[in-house]
Design a protein around this motif. Structure first.
Motif, mmCIF file in Angstrom:
data_model
loop_
_atom_site.group_PDB
_atom_site.id
_atom_site.type_symbol
_atom_site.label_atom_id
_atom_site.label_comp_id
_atom_site.label_asym_id
_atom_site.label_seq_id
_atom_site.Cartn_x
_atom_site.Cartn_y
_atom_site.Cartn_z
ATOM 1 N N ASN A 113 0.832 -1.217 0.000
ATOM 2 C CA ASN A 113 0.000 0.000 0.000
ATOM 3 C C ASN A 113 0.860 1.258 0.000
ATOM 4 N N THR A 114 1.889 1.267 -0.827
ATOM 5 C CA THR A 114 2.844 2.369 -0.805
ATOM 6 C C THR A 114 3.179 2.825 -2.224
ATOM 7 N N VAL A 115 3.306 4.121 -2.375
ATOM 8 C CA VAL A 115 3.774 4.707 -3.628
ATOM 9 C C VAL A 115 5.062 5.462 -3.325
ATOM 10 N N TYR A 116 5.975 5.445 -4.287
ATOM 11 C CA TYR A 116 7.292 6.041 -4.103
ATOM 12 C C TYR A 116 7.553 7.103 -5.166
ATOM 13 N N LEU A 117 8.433 8.019 -4.814
ATOM 14 C CA LEU A 117 8.943 8.970 -5.788
ATOM 15 C C LEU A 117 10.459 9.028 -5.617
ATOM 16 N N GLN A 118 11.161 8.416 -6.558
ATOM 17 C CA GLN A 118 12.616 8.465 -6.574
ATOM 18 C C GLN A 118 13.047 9.724 -7.297
ATOM 19 N N MET A 119 13.797 10.559 -6.610
ATOM 20 C CA MET A 119 14.203 11.851 -7.175
ATOM 21 C C MET A 119 15.715 11.889 -7.298
ATOM 22 N N ASN A 120 16.202 11.966 -8.522
ATOM 23 C CA ASN A 120 17.637 12.020 -8.801
ATOM 24 C C ASN A 120 17.994 13.361 -9.436
ATOM 25 N N SER A 121 19.265 13.665 -9.431
ATOM 26 C CA SER A 121 19.776 14.907 -10.041
ATOM 27 C C SER A 121 18.970 16.110 -9.561
ATOM 28 N N LEU A 122 18.786 16.192 -8.276
ATOM 29 C CA LEU A 122 17.948 17.249 -7.711
ATOM 30 C C LEU A 122 18.553 18.625 -7.934
ATOM 31 N N LYS A 123 17.665 19.592 -8.128
ATOM 32 C CA LYS A 123 18.048 20.979 -8.373
ATOM 33 C C LYS A 123 17.439 21.865 -7.285
ATOM 34 N N PRO A 124 18.029 23.024 -7.045
ATOM 35 C CA PRO A 124 17.441 23.932 -6.041
ATOM 36 C C PRO A 124 15.974 24.257 -6.329
ATOM 37 N N GLU A 125 15.610 24.315 -7.591
ATOM 38 C CA GLU A 125 14.215 24.616 -7.940
ATOM 39 C C GLU A 125 13.246 23.476 -7.638
ATOM 40 N N ASP A 126 13.769 22.334 -7.215
ATOM 41 C CA ASP A 126 12.902 21.232 -6.767
ATOM 42 C C ASP A 126 12.482 21.411 -5.310
ATOM 43 N N THR A 127 13.032 22.409 -4.637
ATOM 44 C CA THR A 127 12.690 22.660 -3.246
ATOM 45 C C THR A 127 11.215 22.990 -3.115
#
Length: 123
Positions: free
Chosen positions: A76-90
Motif C-alpha cells: 500500500n505504498t507509492v514512491y517517488l525516486q528523485m535524482n539529479s535534484l536541483k534547487p528549484e525542486d525545493t
C-alpha cells in the motif's frame, strides 16, 4: 476513505537523490491512481507525477528523466525516486489519491491528500 502519510523528505545538495514514500490505508489502494504534487513558497501546487492502477506513469516536463514514480500494492505504498535534484525542486511534496481510471494533472481531481513532506535542495 483513504489516509496518506508521506515520509522521506529532507535536505540534500544539488545533484543528490531522495526517495519519498507515501503509505496508504485502506483495502482498495490498488484501484486508486496515485499522484505526487509539490508546492514551493508563494507558488501554486503543481503536478509532479502520476501512476495509475495499471502502472501507467506520467510526469511533469520539469522532472521527466530525473524522477521515477512507482507503487507496491502489496505494501500500500507509492514512491517517488528523485535524482539529479536541483534547487528549484525545493518544495513541500504531497501524495494524493484519485479513484478515477484516468490520470489527471489537476490537484482538484484528487480527493485524498497527505500532510506533505519538505524537500530542500541546497546549491
Amino acid at each position: 476513505q483513504v489516509q496518506l502519510v508521506e515520509s522521506g523528505g529532507g535536505l540534500v545538495q544539488a545533484g543528490g537523490s531522495l526517495r519519498l514514500s507515501c503509505a496508504a490505508s485502506g483495502r482498495t489502494f490498488s484501484s486508486y491512481g496515485m499522484g505526487w504534487f509539490r508546492q514551493a513558497p508563494g507558488k501554486e501546487r503543481e503536478f509532479v507525477a502520476h501512476i495509475g492502477w495499471k502502472y501507467s506513469t506520467y510526469y511533469a516536463d520539469s522532472v521527466k528523466g530525473r524522477f521515477t514514480i512507482s507503487r507496491d500494492n502489496a505494501k500500500n505504498t507509492v514512491y517517488l525516486q528523485m535524482n539529479s535534484l536541483k534547487p528549484e525542486d525545493t518544495a513541500v511534496y504531497y501524495c494524493a489519491a484519485r479513484s478515477a481510471v484516468l490520470a489527471s494533472y489537476r490537484a482538484r481531481d484528487y480527493a485524498y491528500w497527505g500532510q506533505g513532506t519538505q524537500v530542500t535542495v541546497s546549491s
